[in-house]
Design a protein around this motif. Structure first.
Motif, PDB file in Angstrom:
ATOM      1  N   MET A  54      59.494  49.099 -21.294  1.00  0.00           N
ATOM      2  CA  MET A  54      59.935  50.420 -21.746  1.00  0.00           C
ATOM      3  C   MET A  54      60.439  50.400 -23.187  1.00  0.00           C
ATOM      4  O   MET A  54      60.133  51.297 -23.974  1.00  0.00           O
ATOM      5  N   TYR A  55      61.229  49.398 -23.545  1.00  0.00           N
ATOM      6  CA  TYR A  55      61.687  49.298 -24.931  1.00  0.00           C
ATOM      7  C   TYR A  55      60.496  49.252 -25.886  1.00  0.00           C
ATOM      8  O   TYR A  55      60.471  49.928 -26.924  1.00  0.00           O
ATOM      9  N   SER A  56      59.517  48.434 -25.540  1.00  0.00           N
ATOM     10  CA  SER A  56      58.383  48.202 -26.439  1.00  0.00           C
ATOM     11  C   SER A  56      57.438  49.390 -26.498  1.00  0.00           C
ATOM     12  O   SER A  56      56.815  49.652 -27.528  1.00  0.00           O
TER      13      SER A  56
ATOM     14  N   ARG B 251      47.041  46.953 -18.112  1.00  0.00           N
ATOM     15  CA  ARG B 251      46.139  45.782 -18.064  1.00  0.00           C
ATOM     16  C   ARG B 251      46.642  44.638 -18.926  1.00  0.00           C
ATOM     17  O   ARG B 251      46.454  43.457 -18.581  1.00  0.00           O
ATOM     18  N   ILE B 252      47.316  44.928 -20.047  1.00  0.00           N
ATOM     19  CA  ILE B 252      47.734  43.870 -20.978  1.00  0.00           C
ATOM     20  C   ILE B 252      49.220  43.525 -20.854  1.00  0.00           C
ATOM     21  O   ILE B 252      49.728  42.736 -21.644  1.00  0.00           O
ATOM     22  N   SER B 253      49.917  44.093 -19.851  1.00  0.00           N
ATOM     23  CA  SER B 253      51.379  43.934 -19.774  1.00  0.00           C
ATOM     24  C   SER B 253      51.854  43.062 -18.623  1.00  0.00           C
ATOM     25  O   SER B 253      53.055  43.030 -18.325  1.00  0.00           O
ATOM     26  N   LYS B 254      50.972  42.364 -17.985  1.00  0.00           N
ATOM     27  CA  LYS B 254      51.372  41.466 -16.897  1.00  0.00           C
ATOM     28  C   LYS B 254      52.361  40.417 -17.417  1.00  0.00           C
ATOM     29  O   LYS B 254      52.164  39.829 -18.480  1.00  0.00           O
ATOM     30  N   GLY B 255      53.439  40.209 -16.670  1.00  0.00           N
ATOM     31  CA  GLY B 255      54.442  39.218 -17.051  1.00  0.00           C
ATOM     32  C   GLY B 255      55.625  39.778 -17.816  1.00  0.00           C
ATOM     33  O   GLY B 255      56.606  39.077 -18.056  1.00  0.00           O
ATOM     34  N   ARG B 256      55.564  41.059 -18.210  1.00  0.00           N
ATOM     35  CA  ARG B 256      56.683  41.702 -18.904  1.00  0.00           C
ATOM     36  C   ARG B 256      57.634  42.311 -17.872  1.00  0.00           C
ATOM     37  O   ARG B 256      57.211  42.740 -16.804  1.00  0.00           O
ATOM     38  N   THR B 257      58.918  42.380 -18.188  1.00  0.00           N
ATOM     39  CA  THR B 257      59.855  43.078 -17.317  1.00  0.00           C
ATOM     40  C   THR B 257      59.778  44.579 -17.579  1.00  0.00           C
ATOM     41  O   THR B 257      59.278  45.013 -18.633  1.00  0.00           O
TER      42      THR B 257
ATOM     43  N   TYR C 115      52.802  57.827 -21.844  1.00  0.00           N
ATOM     44  CA  TYR C 115      52.062  56.576 -21.708  1.00  0.00           C
ATOM     45  C   TYR C 115      52.874  55.559 -20.901  1.00  0.00           C
ATOM     46  O   TYR C 115      52.332  54.800 -20.084  1.00  0.00           O
ATOM     47  N   GLY C 116      54.186  55.536 -21.165  1.00  0.00           N
ATOM     48  CA  GLY C 116      55.047  54.565 -20.512  1.00  0.00           C
ATOM     49  C   GLY C 116      55.099  54.739 -19.009  1.00  0.00           C
ATOM     50  O   GLY C 116      54.978  53.767 -18.251  1.00  0.00           O
ATOM     51  N   ILE C 117      55.267  55.975 -18.539  1.00  0.00           N
ATOM     52  CA  ILE C 117      55.385  56.190 -17.103  1.00  0.00           C
ATOM     53  C   ILE C 117      54.077  55.854 -16.380  1.00  0.00           C
ATOM     54  O   ILE C 117      54.091  55.204 -15.328  1.00  0.00           O
ATOM     55  N   VAL C 118      52.950  56.272 -16.947  1.00  0.00           N
ATOM     56  CA  VAL C 118      51.660  55.986 -16.306  1.00  0.00           C
ATOM     57  C   VAL C 118      51.358  54.492 -16.354  1.00  0.00           C
ATOM     58  O   VAL C 118      50.936  53.901 -15.355  1.00  0.00           O
TER      59      VAL C 118
ATOM     60  N   MET D 216      64.513  54.221 -15.485  1.00  0.00           N
ATOM     61  CA  MET D 216      63.888  52.957 -15.105  1.00  0.00           C
ATOM     62  C   MET D 216      64.341  51.814 -16.005  1.00  0.00           C
ATOM     63  O   MET D 216      64.452  50.673 -15.571  1.00  0.00           O
ATOM     64  N   THR D 217      64.632  52.110 -17.260  1.00  0.00           N
ATOM     65  CA  THR D 217      65.051  51.070 -18.201  1.00  0.00           C
ATOM     66  C   THR D 217      66.433  50.533 -17.854  1.00  0.00           C
ATOM     67  O   THR D 217      66.666  49.312 -17.908  1.00  0.00           O
ATOM     68  N   PHE D 218      67.361  51.400 -17.479  1.00  0.00           N
ATOM     69  CA  PHE D 218      68.753  50.986 -17.304  1.00  0.00           C
ATOM     70  C   PHE D 218      69.192  50.875 -15.840  1.00  0.00           C
ATOM     71  O   PHE D 218      70.331  50.511 -15.563  1.00  0.00           O
ATOM     72  N   SER D 219      68.298  51.161 -14.911  1.00  0.00           N
ATOM     73  CA  SER D 219      68.632  51.032 -13.497  1.00  0.00           C
ATOM     74  C   SER D 219      68.468  49.582 -13.049  1.00  0.00           C
ATOM     75  O   SER D 219      68.114  48.697 -13.850  1.00  0.00           O
ATOM     76  N   ARG D 220      68.677  49.347 -11.778  1.00  0.00           N
ATOM     77  CA  ARG D 220      68.509  47.998 -11.225  1.00  0.00           C
ATOM     78  C   ARG D 220      67.055  47.530 -11.272  1.00  0.00           C
ATOM     79  O   ARG D 220      66.762  46.349 -11.108  1.00  0.00           O
ATOM     80  N   PHE D 221      66.132  48.477 -11.519  1.00  0.00           N
ATOM     81  CA  PHE D 221      64.713  48.120 -11.579  1.00  0.00           C
ATOM     82  C   PHE D 221      64.316  47.565 -12.947  1.00  0.00           C
ATOM     83  O   PHE D 221      63.194  47.102 -13.130  1.00  0.00           O
ATOM     84  N   GLY D 222      65.227  47.621 -13.920  1.00  0.00           N
ATOM     85  CA  GLY D 222      64.889  47.192 -15.273  1.00  0.00           C
ATOM     86  C   GLY D 222      64.509  45.728 -15.380  1.00  0.00           C
ATOM     87  O   GLY D 222      63.727  45.344 -16.252  1.00  0.00           O
ATOM     88  N   ASN D 223      65.055  44.895 -14.510  1.00  0.00           N
ATOM     89  CA  ASN D 223      64.778  43.460 -14.573  1.00  0.00           C
ATOM     90  C   ASN D 223      63.595  43.033 -13.707  1.00  0.00           C
ATOM     91  O   ASN D 223      63.287  41.842 -13.624  1.00  0.00           O
TER      92      ASN D 223
END
Length: 496
Positions: free
Chosen positions: A344-346, A333-339, A145-148, A62-69
């Protein structure tokens, strides 16, 4: 209860049954959970190991695919919190006081009490101790945690669905089923897994606070004092959850990260600084070198090693799964607006690095004391080992007092986040659930923690975790399949 759904009432009843069972028939509950746990770890250990590798590969894709952005939200949505506050909240919720509890106890146990491979007390065992601590608290945990969290954030902010686990399965099973009995069963499972997972951490945290008070001030180290600690802490984290994410939870998380950093720096300075740096660098290398060997190690022909894997690796994997609904929903809940890529990096890399640093500083400081014969830290109980280490270094009393404060704040920030999320899960995904619902869940979490600690101590907590985690592991697989099915129809490949 305003806005409470059937999920709330069903989950409360199930949780109360566990509380009453533990209160009136603790021996029966302990025996039952021990038998079930033994069967699960023996028969499904392979499943946990393969699942975590699959989840990690999914996150990397998910990080490096076309969905990353892809932005989590509308194109014009901006993040609600600064990067520092965002990271402080997700880290405090994701690891919390469990990190402070195990940073000393786990390396010491692996090196001198029960080594995963080498002979206890040997140089190889000491090096393995830190490597396996990195392994248990590193990228694998945060990938769950990341996937969920990613899937929940996508369906909430991009597809406008309720912030519920069941809503993420709609592309697979349809809206009718997910709004019916099947969807409610999924959400009840998520609630119960969260209650058990957080109750375990509340049990560990209250035990360490009680042990620290006994070590520093000579107070009794028994269940009564631990219960008093639970009651006081419960009042504090319910107040924090009442205040909301933008106030109580955010401020406490920021304060906690600052105090934890101060504690870390102090021990780094007064402790074996060069050895810490050398062991951190060496262990980081061996962690990556042996990554897949550790990830798939099951020791099918060695009963002793298999027992170690069941008691440590399988336990941790179950713990992270049981925490995944709560931490995932909170991070979403707190990640709205992030790509997706930024998310995933964070969520994968930064928290893992912080955990590695914590284990290096506290773990190496403890390992050196035992190796040189200055103090036998392995003789301390799990909850007092950190205080035993700090007592041997300059500023030991001050650092021990600071440790108590950090543990208490981690206790509160983990529990208030969980209380908030349980409120969301049981009010059809409301972003700001009713206070009476949050209070109810705060009280139930502490009640489960008190009962489980009373009937089984640390082992009882581990048993409950492993039992609750297995069915939710299947739900995570279904969430991933549902997410891929939906996002591929929503995000078309760019034409060259």
């Amino acid at each position: 209860m305003k806005n409470a759904t059937p999920v709330f009432y069903i989950s409360v009843v199930i949780s109360l049954i566990v509380v009453l069972w533990g209160a009136f028939a603790p021996g029966n509950l302990e025996s039952f959970t021990a038998n079930v746990t033994s069967q699960l770890t023996e028969k499904f250990g392979w499943f946990y190991l393969l699942l975590f590798i699959a989840i990690l590969l999914f996150c990397i894709y998910m990080t490096f695919s076309r969905f990353g952005n892809v932005k989590l939200g509308r194109k014009d949505d901006e993040p609600e919190f600064s990067r520092l506050s965002w990271f402080s909240m997700l880290f405090s919720a994701g690891m919390g006081m469990g990190l402070v509890f195990w940073t000393t106890a786990e390396p010491i146990s692996h090196a001198f009490t029960s080594s995963p491979v080498a002979k206890e007390g040997s140089d190889a065992a000491i090096q393995d101790a830190l490597k396996y601590s990195f392994f248990h608290w590193g990228i694998h945990a945060w990938a769950v945690y990341g996937i969920v969290g990613l899937i929940l954030a996508y369906f909430k902010f991009n597809r406008g669905m309720p912030g519920l686990i069941s809503a993420t399965l709609t592309p697979l099973f349809g809206e009718k089923l997910m709004k019916g009995a099947l969807g409610k069963a999924v959400d009840v499972l998520a609630v119960f897994a969260t209650v058990v997972g957080v109750a375990a951490t509340l049990g560990f945290g209250s035990a360490q606070i009680t042990g620290g008070l006994a070590f520093l001030f000579g107070t009794p180290n028994n269940f009564t004092v631990q219960l008093i600690v639970l009651v006081i802490s419960t009042a504090l984290f319910i107040w924090s959850a009442w205040s909301g994410i933008g106030r109580g939870i955010k401020y406490l998380s920021n304060i906690n990260m600052v105090l934890a950093a101060v504690l870390l720096i102090l021990l780094f300075i007064v402790g074996p600084t060069m050895l810490i740096m050398n062991m951190f660098t060496h262990t980081l290398g061996s962690y990556f070198t042996d990554f897949f060997e550790m990830s798939l190690r099951l020791a099918p022909l060695n009963e002793e090693n298999r027992s170690w894997i069941n008691g440590w690796t399988i336990f941790y994997w179950a713990w992270w799964i049981s925490w995944a609904p709560f931490v995932g929903i909170f991070i979403a809940r707190i990640s709205k607006g992030r790509t997706v890529k930024e998310f995933m990096y964070s969520v994968l890399l930064l928290p893992s690095l912080v955990c590695f640093i914590f284990f290096s500083v506290f773990g190496v400081s403890a390992l050196q004391l035992e190796q040189l014969g200055i103090a036998t830290i392995s003789n301390f109980s799990l909850e007092t080992s950190t205080f035993g280490v700090l007592a041997e270094y300059p500023l030991g009393t001050f650092m021990s007092m600071l440790t108590l404060i950090v543990i208490a704040l981690f206790f509160i920030t983990s529990a208030d986040s969980a209380t908030f999320v349980l409120g969301m899960l049981s009010t059809n995904g409301l972003l700001n659930p009713n206070n009476s619902v949050k209070i109810t869940w705060g009280l139930i979490q502490s009640a489960v923690a008190a009962v489980v600690v009373y009937f089984g101590g640390t082992q009882g907590l581990q048993n409950m975790l492993i039992i609750a985690a297995l069915p939710f592991a299947v739900v995570i697989i279904l969430m991933g399949a549902s997410f891929l099915k939906d996002i591929q129809t929503q995000v078309r490949p760019q034409r060259k």
